[in-house]
Design a protein around this motif. Sequence first.
Motif, PDB file in Angstrom:
ATOM      1  N   GLY A 291      11.107  -2.596  -1.837  1.00 14.79           N
ATOM      2  CA  GLY A 291      11.450  -1.464  -1.003  1.00 14.79           C
ATOM      3  C   GLY A 291      10.440  -0.348  -1.253  1.00 14.79           C
ATOM      4  N   PRO A 292      10.705   0.854  -0.755  1.00 13.97           N
ATOM      5  CA  PRO A 292       9.742   1.954  -0.903  1.00 13.97           C
ATOM      6  C   PRO A 292       9.471   2.360  -2.348  1.00 13.97           C
ATOM      7  CG  PRO A 292      11.279   2.413   0.874  1.00 13.97           C
ATOM      8  CD  PRO A 292      11.804   1.199   0.171  1.00 13.97           C
ATOM      9  N   LEU A 293      10.388   2.056  -3.259  1.00 15.94           N
ATOM     10  CA  LEU A 293      10.173   2.293  -4.688  1.00 15.94           C
ATOM     11  C   LEU A 293      10.093   0.958  -5.420  1.00 15.94           C
ATOM     12  CD1 LEU A 293      12.649   5.213  -5.523  1.00 15.94           C
ATOM     13  CD2 LEU A 293      10.161   5.362  -5.427  1.00 15.94           C
ATOM     14  N   LEU A 294       9.153   0.874  -6.361  1.00 17.79           N
ATOM     15  CA  LEU A 294       9.036  -0.308  -7.220  1.00 17.79           C
ATOM     16  C   LEU A 294       9.082   0.164  -8.663  1.00 17.79           C
ATOM     17  CD1 LEU A 294       8.429  -3.342  -7.696  1.00 17.79           C
ATOM     18  CD2 LEU A 294       5.994  -2.748  -7.651  1.00 17.79           C
ATOM     19  N   PHE A 295       9.938  -0.472  -9.478  1.00 21.70           N
ATOM     20  CA  PHE A 295      10.103  -0.066 -10.865  1.00 21.70           C
ATOM     21  C   PHE A 295       9.433  -1.081 -11.788  1.00 21.70           C
ATOM     22  CE2 PHE A 295      13.479   1.922  -8.472  1.00 21.70           C
ATOM     23  CZ  PHE A 295      13.335   3.243  -8.879  1.00 21.70           C
TER      24      PHE A 295
ATOM     25  N   ARG B 249      13.024  -3.805  -6.027  1.00 24.50           N
ATOM     26  CA  ARG B 249      12.609  -4.755  -7.068  1.00 24.50           C
ATOM     27  C   ARG B 249      12.149  -4.024  -8.323  1.00 24.50           C
ATOM     28  NH1 ARG B 249      11.828 -10.079  -5.505  1.00 24.50           N
ATOM     29  NH2 ARG B 249      12.237 -10.449  -3.295  1.00 24.50           N
ATOM     30  N   TRP B 250      12.191  -4.781  -9.427  1.00 27.47           N
ATOM     31  CA  TRP B 250      11.608  -4.269 -10.662  1.00 27.47           C
ATOM     32  C   TRP B 250      10.791  -5.383 -11.300  1.00 27.47           C
ATOM     33  CZ3 TRP B 250      12.926  -5.560 -15.925  1.00 27.47           C
ATOM     34  CH2 TRP B 250      13.911  -6.558 -16.048  1.00 27.47           C
ATOM     35  N   VAL B 251       9.836  -5.002 -12.126  1.00 29.06           N
ATOM     36  CA  VAL B 251       8.909  -5.950 -12.727  1.00 29.06           C
ATOM     37  C   VAL B 251       9.162  -6.003 -14.233  1.00 29.06           C
ATOM     38  CG1 VAL B 251       6.486  -6.607 -12.990  1.00 29.06           C
ATOM     39  CG2 VAL B 251       7.215  -5.291 -10.973  1.00 29.06           C
ATOM     40  N   PRO B 252       9.643  -7.132 -14.752  1.00 30.91           N
ATOM     41  CA  PRO B 252       9.896  -7.246 -16.194  1.00 30.91           C
ATOM     42  C   PRO B 252       8.612  -7.132 -17.011  1.00 30.91           C
ATOM     43  CG  PRO B 252      11.000  -8.999 -14.969  1.00 30.91           C
ATOM     44  CD  PRO B 252      10.042  -8.341 -14.020  1.00 30.91           C
TER      45      PRO B 252
ATOM     46  N   THR C 265      14.031  -1.653 -20.195  1.00 30.80           N
ATOM     47  CA  THR C 265      14.471  -2.723 -19.296  1.00 30.80           C
ATOM     48  C   THR C 265      15.784  -2.357 -18.620  1.00 30.80           C
ATOM     49  OG1 THR C 265      13.344  -4.418 -20.606  1.00 30.80           O
ATOM     50  CG2 THR C 265      15.138  -5.151 -19.169  1.00 30.80           C
ATOM     51  N   THR C 266      16.706  -1.803 -19.386  1.00 35.77           N
ATOM     52  CA  THR C 266      17.998  -1.393 -18.831  1.00 35.77           C
ATOM     53  C   THR C 266      17.817  -0.377 -17.720  1.00 35.77           C
ATOM     54  OG1 THR C 266      19.121  -1.808 -20.939  1.00 35.77           O
ATOM     55  CG2 THR C 266      20.220  -0.337 -19.372  1.00 35.77           C
ATOM     56  N   VAL C 267      16.951   0.602 -17.955  1.00 34.28           N
ATOM     57  CA  VAL C 267      16.715   1.650 -16.959  1.00 34.28           C
ATOM     58  C   VAL C 267      16.025   1.088 -15.718  1.00 34.28           C
ATOM     59  CG1 VAL C 267      15.401   3.756 -16.496  1.00 34.28           C
ATOM     60  CG2 VAL C 267      16.720   3.553 -18.608  1.00 34.28           C
ATOM     61  N   ALA C 268      14.981   0.287 -15.923  1.00 34.54           N
ATOM     62  CA  ALA C 268      14.252  -0.271 -14.780  1.00 34.54           C
ATOM     63  C   ALA C 268      15.164  -1.133 -13.916  1.00 34.54           C
ATOM     64  CB  ALA C 268      13.049  -1.080 -15.270  1.00 34.54           C
ATOM     65  N   ARG C 269      15.955  -1.977 -14.550  1.00 37.72           N
ATOM     66  CA  ARG C 269      16.865  -2.856 -13.801  1.00 37.72           C
ATOM     67  C   ARG C 269      17.927  -2.033 -13.064  1.00 37.72           C
ATOM     68  NH1 ARG C 269      18.814  -5.765 -17.782  1.00 37.72           N
ATOM     69  NH2 ARG C 269      17.467  -7.602 -17.584  1.00 37.72           N
TER      70      ARG C 269
ATOM     71  N   TRP D  71       0.829  -1.210   0.000  1.00 37.38           N
ATOM     72  CA  TRP D  71       0.000   0.000   0.000  1.00 37.38           C
ATOM     73  C   TRP D  71       0.858   1.252   0.000  1.00 37.38           C
ATOM     74  CZ3 TRP D  71      -1.157   4.272   3.099  1.00 37.38           C
ATOM     75  CH2 TRP D  71      -2.355   4.919   2.826  1.00 37.38           C
ATOM     76  N   PHE D  72       1.965   1.211   0.720  1.00 34.31           N
ATOM     77  CA  PHE D  72       2.826   2.392   0.824  1.00 34.31           C
ATOM     78  C   PHE D  72       3.764   2.559  -0.369  1.00 34.31           C
ATOM     79  CE2 PHE D  72       1.775   2.520   5.371  1.00 34.31           C
ATOM     80  CZ  PHE D  72       1.769   3.884   5.615  1.00 34.31           C
ATOM     81  N   VAL D  73       4.098   1.497  -1.062  1.00 30.35           N
ATOM     82  CA  VAL D  73       5.150   1.547  -2.073  1.00 30.35           C
ATOM     83  C   VAL D  73       4.839   2.570  -3.160  1.00 30.35           C
ATOM     84  CG1 VAL D  73       4.253  -0.239  -3.659  1.00 30.35           C
ATOM     85  CG2 VAL D  73       6.719   0.073  -3.399  1.00 30.35           C
ATOM     86  N   ARG D  74       5.860   3.281  -3.596  1.00 31.74           N
ATOM     87  CA  ARG D  74       5.744   4.239  -4.697  1.00 31.74           C
ATOM     88  C   ARG D  74       6.122   3.522  -5.994  1.00 31.74           C
ATOM     89  NH1 ARG D  74       2.530   7.299  -2.050  1.00 31.74           N
ATOM     90  NH2 ARG D  74       3.370   9.193  -1.062  1.00 31.74           N
ATOM     91  N   ARG D  75       5.232   3.576  -6.966  1.00 35.90           N
ATOM     92  CA  ARG D  75       5.439   2.830  -8.211  1.00 35.90           C
ATOM     93  C   ARG D  75       5.901   3.765  -9.326  1.00 35.90           C
ATOM     94  NH1 ARG D  75       1.170  -2.148  -7.808  1.00 35.90           N
ATOM     95  NH2 ARG D  75       0.843  -2.005  -5.551  1.00 35.90           N
ATOM     96  N   VAL D  76       7.003   3.388  -9.934  1.00 33.85           N
ATOM     97  CA  VAL D  76       7.590   4.147 -11.040  1.00 33.85           C
ATOM     98  C   VAL D  76       7.556   3.266 -12.278  1.00 33.85           C
ATOM     99  CG1 VAL D  76       9.649   5.316 -11.904  1.00 33.85           C
ATOM    100  CG2 VAL D  76       9.076   5.421  -9.451  1.00 33.85           C
ATOM    101  N   VAL D  77       6.928   3.755 -13.339  1.00 32.53           N
ATOM    102  CA  VAL D  77       6.756   2.975 -14.560  1.00 32.53           C
ATOM    103  C   VAL D  77       7.650   3.539 -15.657  1.00 32.53           C
ATOM    104  CG1 VAL D  77       5.129   2.179 -16.310  1.00 32.53           C
ATOM    105  CG2 VAL D  77       4.383   2.410 -13.925  1.00 32.53           C
ATOM    106  N   VAL D  78       8.429   2.655 -16.273  1.00 35.46           N
ATOM    107  CA  VAL D  78       9.318   3.041 -17.368  1.00 35.46           C
ATOM    108  C   VAL D  78       8.682   2.567 -18.672  1.00 35.46           C
ATOM    109  CG1 VAL D  78      11.672   2.970 -18.252  1.00 35.46           C
ATOM    110  CG2 VAL D  78      11.258   2.646 -15.800  1.00 35.46           C
ATOM    111  N   VAL D  79       8.458   3.488 -19.594  1.00 33.79           N
ATOM    112  CA  VAL D  79       7.837   3.146 -20.882  1.00 33.79           C
ATOM    113  C   VAL D  79       8.665   3.745 -22.008  1.00 33.79           C
ATOM    114  CG1 VAL D  79       5.532   3.054 -19.860  1.00 33.79           C
ATOM    115  CG2 VAL D  79       6.325   5.172 -20.921  1.00 33.79           C
ATOM    116  N   GLY D  80       8.481   3.174 -23.196  1.00 31.17           N
ATOM    117  CA  GLY D  80       9.179   3.697 -24.364  1.00 31.17           C
ATOM    118  C   GLY D  80       9.036   2.759 -25.540  1.00 31.17           C
ATOM    119  N   ALA D  81       9.429   3.238 -26.706  1.00 29.29           N
ATOM    120  CA  ALA D  81       9.378   2.437 -27.918  1.00 29.29           C
ATOM    121  C   ALA D  81      10.390   1.296 -27.841  1.00 29.29           C
ATOM    122  CB  ALA D  81       9.654   3.317 -29.134  1.00 29.29           C
ATOM    123  N   GLU D  82      10.336   0.415 -28.837  1.00 29.58           N
ATOM    124  CA  GLU D  82      11.242  -0.732 -28.850  1.00 29.58           C
ATOM    125  C   GLU D  82      12.695  -0.294 -28.850  1.00 29.58           C
ATOM    126  OE1 GLU D  82       9.511  -4.618 -30.988  1.00 29.58           O
ATOM    127  OE2 GLU D  82       9.737  -2.906 -32.329  1.00 29.58           O
TER     128      GLU D  82
END
Length: 371
Positions: A256-260, A201-204, A188-192, A172-183
């Motif tokens: 942790g407090p940030l999730l990518f 953690r990051w989510v593939p 993936t490099t940035v999120a990892r 509930w507390f975690v701050r979610r950061v979403v990385v988007v972009g074209a092919e």
Amino acid sequence: MPRQGSGGVPGAAPDRRPEFGHGLVVGKFYPPHAGHHALITEAARRCAAVTVVVAPSRRESIPLPLRLEWLRELHATEPHVRFVGRYDDHPIDYTDPAVWEAHCAVFRAAIGDDRVDAVFSSEAYGAELARRFGAVDVCVDPSRVAVPVSGTAVRADPVQHWAMLGPPVRAWFVRRVVVVGAESTGTTTVARALAGHYRTRWVPEYGRELTAAKLARLRRTEPEATIFDVRWDRADFEAVVREQQAAEDAAARRSGPLLFCDTDARATAVWEERYLGSSSPRVRAAARRPDLYLLTDHRGVPFSDDGLRDGAHLRGWMTERFREVLADSGVPVIELTGPLPDRLGTAVRACDEVLAAGWSLADPISPRHST
């Protein structure tokens, strides 16, 4: 009928020899933390049955049903503990008998007709509460030595007390950061890399996993098939959203407090538009509201053909489409440009600002001070 050995208290554990019949724990649990869990567990160890009354005021920021859900999950191995929620908007004045009675009326309504044999608390008011219930006062770690945490401290700085929070509370507390972009623009490099920097953690991207699976299935009958032969339908994009969000929610409990997150439903809608000519209402409706978007610009990033990519000619269009979609999201958007070190530096500064903004939780009702 009560089970044998329960001391007349419904829900009691049958094969235990407890010190007390029915124990009572009262609190706001705003939010539940390790100190609360230690208190409840101590009551559960010493009582045949325990009632935990969760009694926040309506002004507080975390919904009462959610607190009950968290507590029931985290104490699922203690079936003789029941959790009951009641709103309590009465003022707090430990010197006023009328105020005391108002609070106790809320607690009695939650407990029902069951007798209370012991009141477990870490607060100074525990003795008076026990007296009003005709129960034994059991004070547990009042100086917070065994578990050095409080709800006030957690609300003031969740990051500092992250280890004191259970998995559903962290999610509930975690701050979610979403990385988007074209092919092939480095999402993936940035999120990892960001996950490594913040030790979280990051989510593939599930869509990539699905693409590989579809191509592998196609090659069973058409060995020469390439990514250009793979076909998509609406159900595929709905599956991507469903699986991506499930993976994100699972990761949030351990993060942790940030999730990518490498993509989300808004990004999936853009991919659906690319392949099928439009995005579907169900995919668009699934969009959530993260705390930050990071958009990876295609300029200056060579296209790497790894066998699962087919859109080198569309990268400019996709970058612009992402800009348009994210502009309507109501979420801050930071574009990442230039060499990778510059992109990561920009991203880290933006993420630091997300953490620095903190969590805006309404203050609970404060005790009145006698003059």
